[in-house]
Motif scaffolding. Sequence first.
Motif, short mmCIF file in Angstrom:
data_model
loop_
_atom_site.label_atom_id
_atom_site.label_comp_id
_atom_site.label_asym_id
_atom_site.label_seq_id
_atom_site.Cartn_x
_atom_site.Cartn_y
_atom_site.Cartn_z
N GLY A 1 0.17 3.79 -8.13
CA GLY A 1 -1.25 3.43 -8.10
C GLY A 1 -2.02 4.03 -9.27
O GLY A 1 -2.85 3.36 -9.88
N ARG B 1 -13.83 3.35 -8.19
CA ARG B 1 -13.22 3.29 -6.85
C ARG B 1 -12.56 1.96 -6.53
O ARG B 1 -12.75 1.40 -5.45
CB ARG B 1 -14.25 3.65 -5.78
CG ARG B 1 -14.66 5.10 -5.83
CD ARG B 1 -15.57 5.43 -4.66
NE ARG B 1 -16.59 6.34 -5.10
CZ ARG B 1 -17.83 6.05 -5.46
NH1 ARG B 1 -18.28 4.89 -5.39
NH2 ARG B 1 -18.67 6.94 -5.87
N LEU B 2 -11.81 1.45 -7.47
CA LEU B 2 -11.04 0.23 -7.23
C LEU B 2 -9.70 0.58 -6.62
O LEU B 2 -9.11 1.60 -6.98
CB LEU B 2 -10.79 -0.52 -8.54
CG LEU B 2 -11.96 -1.17 -9.24
CD1 LEU B 2 -11.52 -1.74 -10.57
CD2 LEU B 2 -12.57 -2.25 -8.37
N SER B 3 -9.21 -0.27 -5.77
CA SER B 3 -7.82 -0.12 -5.32
C SER B 3 -6.92 -0.51 -6.49
O SER B 3 -7.34 -1.28 -7.36
CB SER B 3 -7.54 -1.03 -4.12
OG SER B 3 -7.49 -2.39 -4.55
N PRO B 4 -5.70 0.00 -6.53
CA PRO B 4 -4.81 -0.40 -7.62
C PRO B 4 -4.59 -1.91 -7.71
O PRO B 4 -4.54 -2.46 -8.80
CB PRO B 4 -3.50 0.34 -7.29
CG PRO B 4 -3.94 1.55 -6.54
CD PRO B 4 -5.12 1.08 -5.72
N ASP C 1 0.82 -1.21 0.00
CA ASP C 1 0.00 0.00 0.00
C ASP C 1 0.85 1.26 0.00
O ASP C 1 0.54 2.24 -0.68
CB ASP C 1 -0.94 0.02 1.20
CG ASP C 1 -2.09 -0.97 1.07
OD1 ASP C 1 -2.37 -1.41 -0.08
OD2 ASP C 1 -2.69 -1.32 2.09
N MET D 1 1.96 2.70 -3.42
CA MET D 1 0.98 3.22 -4.37
C MET D 1 1.05 4.73 -4.58
O MET D 1 0.72 5.23 -5.64
CB MET D 1 -0.44 2.83 -3.95
CG MET D 1 -0.68 1.34 -3.97
SD MET D 1 -0.35 0.64 -5.59
CE MET D 1 -0.07 -1.05 -5.15
N ASP D 2 1.51 5.48 -3.59
CA ASP D 2 1.58 6.93 -3.70
C ASP D 2 2.94 7.43 -4.20
O ASP D 2 3.13 8.64 -4.33
CB ASP D 2 1.24 7.59 -2.36
CG ASP D 2 -0.20 7.37 -1.97
OD1 ASP D 2 -1.05 7.29 -2.87
OD2 ASP D 2 -0.48 7.26 -0.75
N LYS E 1 -6.71 -4.30 -6.79
CA LYS E 1 -7.93 -4.93 -7.32
C LYS E 1 -8.01 -4.66 -8.83
O LYS E 1 -8.37 -5.55 -9.60
CB LYS E 1 -9.18 -4.40 -6.60
CG LYS E 1 -10.45 -5.09 -7.04
CD LYS E 1 -10.40 -6.58 -6.72
CE LYS E 1 -11.68 -7.27 -7.13
NZ LYS E 1 -11.62 -8.71 -6.94
N LEU F 1 -4.00 2.07 -12.32
CA LEU F 1 -5.39 2.35 -12.70
C LEU F 1 -5.48 2.72 -14.18
O LEU F 1 -6.45 2.38 -14.85
CB LEU F 1 -5.98 3.44 -11.81
CG LEU F 1 -6.18 3.03 -10.34
CD1 LEU F 1 -6.57 4.23 -9.50
CD2 LEU F 1 -7.19 1.90 -10.20
#
Length: 192
Positions: free
Chosen positions: A80, A107-110, A65, A68-69, A112, A84
Amino acid sequence: MKPVYISCLLAFLSHMHFASAQVSRDLPFADISTYPQEMTSATVAARMVESLGFRYRYATQGLEDENMDFRASEDARTIGETMLHIYGLSMVIHNSVMEKPYAKKERLSPMKAREISLYLLKTVYDQLLSMDDDELKAITVRGDYPFWILINGPLADALWHSGQVATLRRAAGNPMPKGVNVFLGTYNGSNK
């Protein structure tokens, strides 16, 4: 009291089984060392999609997590955001080849989006393997552009961005897993 205890226990075990089934679901493109024996337009196109799936799978495997940023500069996409974007490109590829379009999920997480992207690409790969030249020629991108645009547009773009994710994650201190051999399409390590 016993019926409540038993009901709670059954609910917990059911939840654990469902969660376990979700985690153990195998993602496609773990190994692409085998390939079609016949070389046709469709099998070459399928191999390009398969190669994208393999590279993207391992460019993103093991990301956390906190990765991702990460971005290379202020005006660049984060890891992330790039994932996407690849999800969006995978949808364009899928919807160009398949008769039944895939509708974008919001609104999916990267991670997912990664999973869905890999399954979309696997569906495209399987479809391409079964196509003949006339069916391949009939493919259009967004209804207006010929199959050729699929190659130099979303397919090449997704490959490009998979490489960006690999580079960004290395810069973020979380390099790609060891054991990935993109030349042979193999991986000698633990798959996630």
